[in-house]
Design a protein around this motif. Structure first.
Motif, mmCIF file in Angstrom:
data_model
loop_
_atom_site.group_PDB
_atom_site.id
_atom_site.type_symbol
_atom_site.label_atom_id
_atom_site.label_comp_id
_atom_site.label_asym_id
_atom_site.label_seq_id
_atom_site.Cartn_x
_atom_site.Cartn_y
_atom_site.Cartn_z
ATOM 1 N N TYR A 147 0.828 -1.206 0.000
ATOM 2 C CA TYR A 147 0.000 0.000 0.000
ATOM 3 C C TYR A 147 0.865 1.260 0.000
ATOM 4 O O TYR A 147 0.617 2.192 -0.760
ATOM 5 N N HIS A 151 1.437 4.589 -2.883
ATOM 6 C CA HIS A 151 0.856 5.863 -2.432
ATOM 7 C C HIS A 151 1.878 6.930 -2.067
ATOM 8 O O HIS A 151 1.566 8.115 -2.112
ATOM 9 N N TYR A 152 3.069 6.506 -1.611
ATOM 10 C CA TYR A 152 4.035 7.509 -1.160
ATOM 11 C C TYR A 152 5.352 7.443 -1.917
ATOM 12 O O TYR A 152 6.318 8.087 -1.531
#
Ligand code: K
Ligand code: K
Lengths: 459, 459
Positions: A147, A151-152
């Motif tokens: 995840y 996302h980052y």
């Protein structure tokens, strides 16, 4: 022999208490250096942060995400890992790494800490604990990465994954995401389930791990049948697993019941997300400190219930705080034994020795006294306008090394924060050293004299 | 024999629990009659009042002074007296009065209740307790009369004197002065000292009385020297007296420290009156329920401290509530014994038996569970705007049958009031019957089998 044994007990306590204290002050000094900080920090704040990390608590007076530089965050992570594994396991691990032969006295100390069957397999056991920890943390980080990286980005994503996996497994509950912990992931099953598993695995204790793994090996080698695997676990594992299961399920149901219609927490969620967030809150309350629901708007009954759950905490021999699952089980079983008229505290067809019960009782009473004195102190320091329920929540969180907060800690008086530092320290090393140092001791006088026995009225 | 003994224990419980319940409902019915009331009363209010009287608690939902007629007040006083002496002592006193020969089975029940040395001197003992009660109450009333008669006239003055002397001695704390208890007497040493003495004498328990009186008689007859009189008391008396003294002094100092500058309580008093009001608050907090300082404006720390003191309560065998002084002393002494490494709980050169300790521990755990469940229930029923510290104070007051109130009880929801009724009832009969019914029991199975012993990790 007796004197030797006694000295060993005191040495154990000195190493534990002194090791934790030394690490805390070293960490406080490092985190106080300008190179670790994006903005100025007081020494009290860096001391608080170091204590919360080493004692794997999670209460913070500053926001780690914005306060610390990359170096500061790495130091924070190291403090968490040191605290989580325990000073002794780290020391021994260090000895193993440099191949220095471990002395018998050191072996006995570790033996008492992890209560194995003697100093024989000690080094092996600590290595297993350390390796097991790294293995689980690596798997947890890999799952988080699924995840966090998308996302980052790769660099930040890996950093976040490693940090939060270690912090979750060590039950530290410290995050570098911001000031709302895991609230933004409240609807994300991957993050929720991964975090819950890491917390539970870290909180159940190494003894239970080893017992289950060894039992599994014997089953795979067909030395024992698969059937009745649970009954072949040792008594400690059975009690820890059963109590943990009961507390997790009961906690989930209670929180679901209390918060079901609270519009400020889970009131507007789907039923599935209500259950998931209640389960997360139940898992985190026991000892972890991450949260997905805002804590300050929980109903008063949820906070009071949470404080009781935090006081009980996780299982011994792991990264959890509190008086421990096995202790509360023993207390309740003894009360049941008294009601049933039995002489012995019984469980799973075994009896628990009287001196074992007395140690567990003394640990609980001591924890209760520390909790009440600390809470009284903060209630006295703060003005009457600070809700007592929030102080009760915060002090239970500190002494159970949980880290959940009703947004109170950063706003407390400096003296209250110092009380919290003391509670975190005593909460982390208190029950452990107490059980080690005093458990099963017999002082010389009691062996040579016999006092006349009298009964007194109770109740 | 075993079955017989067991049945006796259950009979004891049935008589106590059933007797209290029957008296409560009878009282509720009588207090509900229009002839007893100046204004309409709901059955819940009359049930609450009857419970508070029989369980000598003192929490009220109505104001007895204005609610009840003279007949209502007489019934209230009778309920207090019945509750204070205990159903069993009253029943036996009744038997004595009508010269009916007491049966052996009834004697054994009373013997267990007041833990004397067998059914032999039982009738004599209950008579002594009843006569002693009336004597002390009469002296207390006479002292009150010195103030009440000049201030309220002969008829009212005598009524007030008798009512408040009985209510103070029985630790009921119910007054017929108005809604502010003894607040108007806060500067009056006569009322203060007389009330404190009545409360302490009622709360110390008959066993201690008898022990001191018998000891005094032997000294007067020169059978034993006057010197060392304390060491010749039995262990129960020594522990009860010492713990009571420690709690009273510590309580006075703590309250003085917390409230010294609180302008809404004692802040503006002279130093002497500060000490007197702190001492009164310390005495009343343990179990009585009268107050001279307004309770709702006490600082939060005073309320929290008060709740702990209320939970501990007075001494067994008297009119006090709580887990009792002797029980807490035993718990603390056992923890000290564990730390010192002793096998036995020691005190004044005697050891306390392990089964005695286990009973005391079980009583305390049970009281703690009742307290926490009741508190959780009321916190849940009431809205978040009701301060949890006030609920904590109120529930500790109910389950310790104290009767101090932060002005909350009359304003609670009906369901919360029903919870309080349950807590008062369980708080009054719980520890007593528990200790009687389960103390020292051995069930058959434990005598014929021996389980293997295992230790588990705690802390
Ligand atoms: K934590
Ligand atoms: K009372």
């Amino acid at each position: 022999m007796n004197t030797k044994k006694r000295n060993l007990r005191w040495d154990t306590m000195r190493i534990l208490a002194g090791g934790f204290l030394g690490t805390i002050f070293l960490g406080a000094f490092l985190l106080w250096l300008p190179i670790c900080n994006n903005e100025p920090i007081t020494f009290l704040d860096s001391l608080f942060t170091s204590t919360t990390a080493v004692c794997v608590t999670g209460l913070v007076t500053i926001v780690p995400a914005t306060q610390f530089t990359l170096l500061g965050k790495v130091i924070l992570l190291l403090l968490i890992q040191i605290g989580g594994l325990g000073i002794i396991a780290c020391t021994t691990g260090f000895f193993i790494l440099i191949k220095k032969k471990i002395t018998i006295s050191e072996r006995v100390i570790i033996s008492e800490t992890y209560s194995s069957d003697g100093p024989g397999g000690m080094v092996k056991m600590v290595r297993r604990a350390v390796l097991g920890t790294f293995f689980v943390e690596a798997v947890g980080a890999a799952v988080y990465a699924c995840y966090f990286i998308p996302h980052y980005g790769v660099i930040n994503g890996i950093g976040y994954s490693v940090f939060h996996s270690i912090s979750a497994f060590c039950n530290a509950g410290i995050d570098i995401l911001g000031s709302t912990s895991f609230a933004e992931f409240v609807h994300n099953p991957l993050i929720n389930i991964n975090t819950m598993l890491l917390i539970i695995l870290g909180g159940i204790g190494f003894i239970v791990w080893f017992d289950i793994v060894d039992n599994g090996k014997r089953i795979r080698k067909h030395e024992v049948p698969k059937k009745w695997w649970f009954t072949r676990l040792n008594l400690h594992s059975k009690i820890a697993l059963t109590t943990t299961a009961i507390m997790l399920v009961a906690g989930t149901l209670a929180i679901l019941f209390f918060e079901y219609n609270n519009p400020e927490t889970m009131g507007k969620f789907s039923v599935g997300d209500k259950i998931m967030s209640a389960a997360f809150q139940s898992v985190t309350t026991r000892t972890a400190g991450y949260f997905t629901l805002p804590q300050n708007v929980l109903h008063n009954e949820t906070k009071l219930f949470g404080a009781i759950w935090m006081f009980i905490g996780g299982s011994p021999g792991g990264t959890a705080g509190g008086i421990k699952t096995t202790t509360i089980a023993m207390l309740v079983l003894t009360a049941i034994a008294v009601i049933r008229g039995g002489e012995d505290t019984e469980c799973f067809g075994r009896k628990i020795s009287k001196s074992n019960f007395r140690t567990g009782f003394a640990v609980s009473l001591l924890a209760m006294i520390i909790y009440l004195v600390g809470t009284m102190a903060i209630v006295m320091i703060e003005s009457d306008s600070v809700p007592v329920i929030d102080i009760i929540y915060e002090t239970a969180s500190a002494s159970g090394t949980v880290g959940l907060t009703a947004n109170l800690t950063p706003n407390l008086q400096k003296t209250s924060q110092i009380v919290l530092i003391g509670m975190m320290y005593l909460g982390r090393i208190g029950p452990l050293t107490f059980a080690l140092v005093f458990g099963g001791r017999r002082h010389a006088a009691s062996q040579i004299r016999e006092l006349p026995e009298r009964n007194i009225l109770v109740g």
